[in-house]
Design an enzyme around this catalytic site. Structure first.
Site, mmCIF file in Angstrom:
data_model
loop_
_atom_site.group_PDB
_atom_site.id
_atom_site.type_symbol
_atom_site.label_atom_id
_atom_site.label_comp_id
_atom_site.label_asym_id
_atom_site.label_seq_id
_atom_site.Cartn_x
_atom_site.Cartn_y
_atom_site.Cartn_z
ATOM 1 N N ASP A 243 42.677 36.561 49.150
ATOM 2 C CA ASP A 243 43.499 37.693 48.709
ATOM 3 C C ASP A 243 44.526 37.982 49.795
ATOM 4 O OD1 ASP A 243 44.424 39.951 47.276
ATOM 5 O OD2 ASP A 243 42.395 40.483 46.676
ATOM 6 N N GLU B 114 40.552 42.412 39.019
ATOM 7 C CA GLU B 114 40.184 42.785 40.398
ATOM 8 C C GLU B 114 40.738 44.151 40.753
ATOM 9 O OE1 GLU B 114 40.591 43.187 44.781
ATOM 10 O OE2 GLU B 114 42.165 43.199 43.279
ATOM 11 N N GLU B 115 41.955 44.404 40.308
ATOM 12 C CA GLU B 115 42.653 45.629 40.718
ATOM 13 C C GLU B 115 42.025 46.900 40.152
ATOM 14 O OE1 GLU B 115 44.782 45.780 42.982
ATOM 15 O OE2 GLU B 115 45.886 43.903 43.109
ATOM 16 N N HIS C 33 42.298 36.596 42.530
ATOM 17 C CA HIS C 33 42.506 37.308 41.261
ATOM 18 C C HIS C 33 43.905 37.074 40.713
ATOM 19 C CE1 HIS C 33 44.751 40.959 42.689
ATOM 20 N NE2 HIS C 33 44.078 40.796 43.813
ATOM 21 N N HIS D 67 51.340 46.187 46.908
ATOM 22 C CA HIS D 67 51.368 47.100 45.755
ATOM 23 C C HIS D 67 52.749 47.727 45.564
ATOM 24 C CE1 HIS D 67 46.837 47.579 44.744
ATOM 25 N NE2 HIS D 67 47.177 46.337 45.046
HETATM 26 ZN ZN ZN Z 1 44.597 41.700 45.622
#
Ligand code: ZN
Length: 347
Positions: free
Chosen positions: A229, A206-207, A63, A317
């Site tokens: 990922d 995707e998130e 992504h 994140h």
């Molecule tokens: Zn990711």
């Protein structure tokens, strides 16, 4: 060794979920072009790079969107109030610099405002901030001035972050999740020699729920799917070894499961054989929190046998995600070998 300038372009381009067109999409289109037969952008904005072949049809997804913030209100004093796009932890926003994207590749700076400790109540100092307390200061003195600077409801914001080297082998950046995997796909496209009919897909959104993978997998309808990922490397002080998920520098992680998918067991074992055969260092990825594009791909049409290739990353994140370039190189190698030998896979 990673191709630093290419990775830099890919990780630093803006692309909050749904707003990938603000920068990263064009970077990815250009990166794939020399190595595939055709690059298209679909309705939702997924970049689909097709390397034609007569063998099995394989979809690989990474992504290109990143988590971020979206302006939902500009107050009378010119402060921006925001909502999260994707899994943003409000503790990571205080006292940070931001880029407020007022157009494609065009930004103004902002800072995550905070109340100085001197005037906080002692009990508040112990608490994480709530979304209601978060605001972004762009230096405007009024709502009108903020609007004149180009900010509107719906304007998206990212952390201000660059790609940096950290120590001998480590790479620090704002968006290794999941640009490091987009980079991996481009590098694999560069080097493969295969009969497989390969679709490299840089997916959108995707998130916020794997939305780009859902539509692109439906369109491609592959024989096999792979999602690339990051996975958690919690190999840091305070986390016992059995809870670390993965460790930096120990190789590329072959996914067994995450919250969105249980990878096809035959594919998992076959990937292990491929890694062993070529001396590619590997570890396992069993992730109990968080999903990947594999979760959508394997549920497409009547079901698609799906595997996952995961790049260990610390501090996922946040604006300080750290990966190890030896793991990245191993990931490129494993991706390439999987594509070159996919014709041997028997389920
Ligand atoms: Zn990711």
């Amino acid at each position: 060794m990673v191709e630093y300038e290419l990775l830099k372009k890919i990780v630093e381009a803006p692309g909050v979920s749904g707003y990938e067109f603000l920068g990263v999409r064009d970077v990815v289109v250009e990166a794939f072009k020399p190595y595939v037969d055709e690059v298209t952008v679909d309705v939702l904005g997924n970049v689909i790079a097709h390397k034609k072949g007569s063998g099995p049809k394989v979809m690989l997804a990474a992504h290109m969107d990143q988590i971020g913030l979206m302006v939902n209100n500009i107050d009378k004093k010119g402060f921006l109030h925001v909502v999260p796009v994707g899994g943003v932890d409000p503790r990571t926003l205080i006292a940070q610099r931001f880029k407020v994207w007022i157009g494609p590749n065009e930004f103004i700076y902002g800072v995550g405002g905070s109340v100085p400790p001197h005037i906080q109540k002692p009990e508040d100092r112990k608490k994480a901030p709530t979304w209601e307390q978060i605001f972004i200061d762009i230096g405007a003195e009024s709502e009108e001035e903020a609007r004149d600077m180009g900010v509107k409801e719906g304007t998206v914001i990212t952390w201000d972050g660059r790609l940096e080297r950290l120590g001998k082998h480590r790479l620090l950046s704002i968006a290794h999740d999941d640009r490091i995997a987009v980079y991996t796909l481009v590098k694999a496209a560069q080097k493969i020699n295969t009969d497989a009919d390969v679709y490299f897909v840089a997916t959108v959104q995707e998130e916020v729920g794997r939305r780009g993978a859902t539509t692109s997998a439906f369109k491609i309808n592959p024989d096999y799917g792979f999602a690339l990922d990051v996975t958690i490397a919690a190999d840091v002080p305070g986390t016992p070894e059995h809870k670390q998920i993965s460790q930096l520098g120990k190789g590329i992680a072959i996914k067994i499961m995450d919250r969105s998918v249980i990878c096809h067991p035959t594919i998992v074992r076959w990937m292990e054989e491929v890694a062993k055969k070529h001396g590619i260092p590997y570890q396992w990825d069993i992730l109990t929190g968080g999903g990947t594009d594999a979760g959508s791909i394997h549920l497409t049409h009547e079901g698609v046998p799906t595997g996952g290739i995961s790049i260990p990353s610390r501090y996922i994140h946040s604006n300080t995600e750290v990966v190890d370039e030896r793991d990245v190189d191993a990931g490129v190698e494993l991706t390439a070998k999987v594509l070159e030998e996919i014709g041997d896979l028997r389920l």
